[in-house]
Design a protein around this motif. Structure first.
Motif, short mmCIF file in Angstrom:
data_model
loop_
_atom_site.label_atom_id
_atom_site.label_comp_id
_atom_site.label_asym_id
_atom_site.label_seq_id
_atom_site.Cartn_x
_atom_site.Cartn_y
_atom_site.Cartn_z
N PRO A 250 0.75 -1.21 -0.14
CA PRO A 250 0.11 -0.20 0.24
C PRO A 250 0.28 1.05 -0.38
O PRO A 250 -0.17 2.23 -0.34
N ASN B 296 0.51 4.91 4.22
CA ASN B 296 -1.08 4.21 3.70
C ASN B 296 -1.26 2.89 4.64
O ASN B 296 0.10 2.45 5.22
N TYR C 215 -7.28 -2.26 2.76
CA TYR C 215 -7.85 -2.02 0.68
C TYR C 215 -9.37 -2.49 0.62
O TYR C 215 -10.28 -3.14 1.42
#
Length: 351
Positions: free
Chosen positions: A164, A344, A349
């Protein structure tokens, strides 16, 4: 005796680990200096001299895969693809092969027109490094070149999910979703990207994408408000639970945007969105980008941030004037922003 043996083994292990780490830049002061010199030749586009030095380093330290990988890449930069392939091919079979080895191999094969070998190199890399955002980025790019847009998006999405904080997958997806008229995800991924890579030509390109995506998003929601219930259900099915909730909040706030999207109503829209999201949806769908922006809002830097983000895209002359009139505020934002890197979180997600 046993104690001495254990201590000896620990020493050998530490020594071998130290050598392994050291081999990345060289085992001697001379090799490190030569490596820096070779990299400098590459930066100056003096590829013949860089090749010369990397060859010398490969002879000096034959077990250091980095030198040979850099040699292959330099041949690639000099467009000597046959020699580049000759050097890189055996490296992909080495135990020491890292992510960059497979990426380099894919780039070389692709440049030579060997598309299947390029895919094979990246896929082999992904088997070894299944969470590599770098490899997924290049995997998507290979599909993009072959106009297989859905497969490209899938590759980049896997990159975001598995890695991420590798920024280029967000950049690729922002552009892709903007072109395929999915503005919500162009906005989300685009803003994540510009907060990771803050000052580049790609950053400026993505800022324009985000601003234009807001125009698309507001227009789509206004049109959807006049649609039938069946059409609304069909549109909702195209979004994930998270995406659906984000869009619903934006749709409920769309009356804020009157007379077209400009910097002022964009700031108002985004401020109201963040406040409403934190109150209603954040518990079910915590999202680091929204948390990051909400903290910026609470710290009093959100308007200046939005000027940085949208000012040039909306009206460059007005942006320059705003910065001049609010120099102290903007300088405070820049200091604040430089001290606040964006990262992140791996468990967020939602696509």
């Amino acid at each position: 005796m046993q104690k001495i043996f254990v201590l000896l083994m620990l020493f050998c292990l530490a020594f071998s680990v130290g050598l392994k780490a050291q081999a990345i830049v060289g085992n001697t002061e001379l090799s490190r200096e030569m490596y820096a010199k070779a990299k400098n030749y590459v930066a100056q586009r003096d590829y013949p001299n860089a090749i010369l030095v990397f060859n010398q380093l490969a002879v000096m330290e034959p077990k250091n895969l980095i030198y040979r990988r850099e040699l292959a890449y330099t041949y690639y930069l000099g467009r000597d693809f046959n020699r580049a392939i000759k050097v890189i091919a055996p490296l992909t079979r080495a135990k020491e092969a890292d992510e960059e080895t497979f990426v380099t191999a894919g780039q070389i094969y692709n440049a030579r027109g060997f598309g299947n070998q390029a895919f094979d190199a990246i896929e082999k890399g992904l088997k070894k490094f299944p969470k590599s955002g770098m490899l997924y980025s290049d995997y998507g790019n290979l599909y993009l070149q072959r106009k297989k847009y859905s497969k490209a998006q899938t590759a980049w999405e896997k990159g975001v999910k598995n890695d991420p904080n590798f920024h280029l997958n967000y950049y690729n997806l922002a552009k892709s979703y903007f072109k395929s008229k999915q503005p919500l995800w162009a906005i989300i991924y685009g803003e994540a990207f510009v907060n990771m890579e803050r000052y580049s030509t790609r950053t400026e390109e993505t800022k324009n994408i985000i601003f234009d995506s807001y125009k698309q998003l507001i227009a789509n929601n206004q049109l959807l408000a006049m649609s039938t219930a069946k059409e609304k259900r069909r549109a909702a099915k195209k979004l994930s639970g998270f995406g659906k909730k984000v869009n619903e909040v934006y749709a409920s706030l769309s009356p804020i945007v009157l007379g077209g999207v400009d910097i002022d109503n964009a700031v108002m829209l985004r401020t109201r969105f963040l406040l409403q999201w934190v109150l209603v949806e954040d518990e079910k769908y915590p999202y680091q980008l929204f948390t990051y922006l909400n903290n910026m809002l609470a710290d009093g830097h959100f308007e200046a941030y939005n000027q940085w983000l949208f000012g040039k895209a909306a009206n460059e002359k007005n942006y320059i004037n705003w910065v001049k009139k609010n120099a102290e505020e903007y300088q405070a934002f820049e200091k604040y922003y430089s001290s606040l890197p964006f990262k992140n979180k791996p468990d967020q997600y939602y696509k």
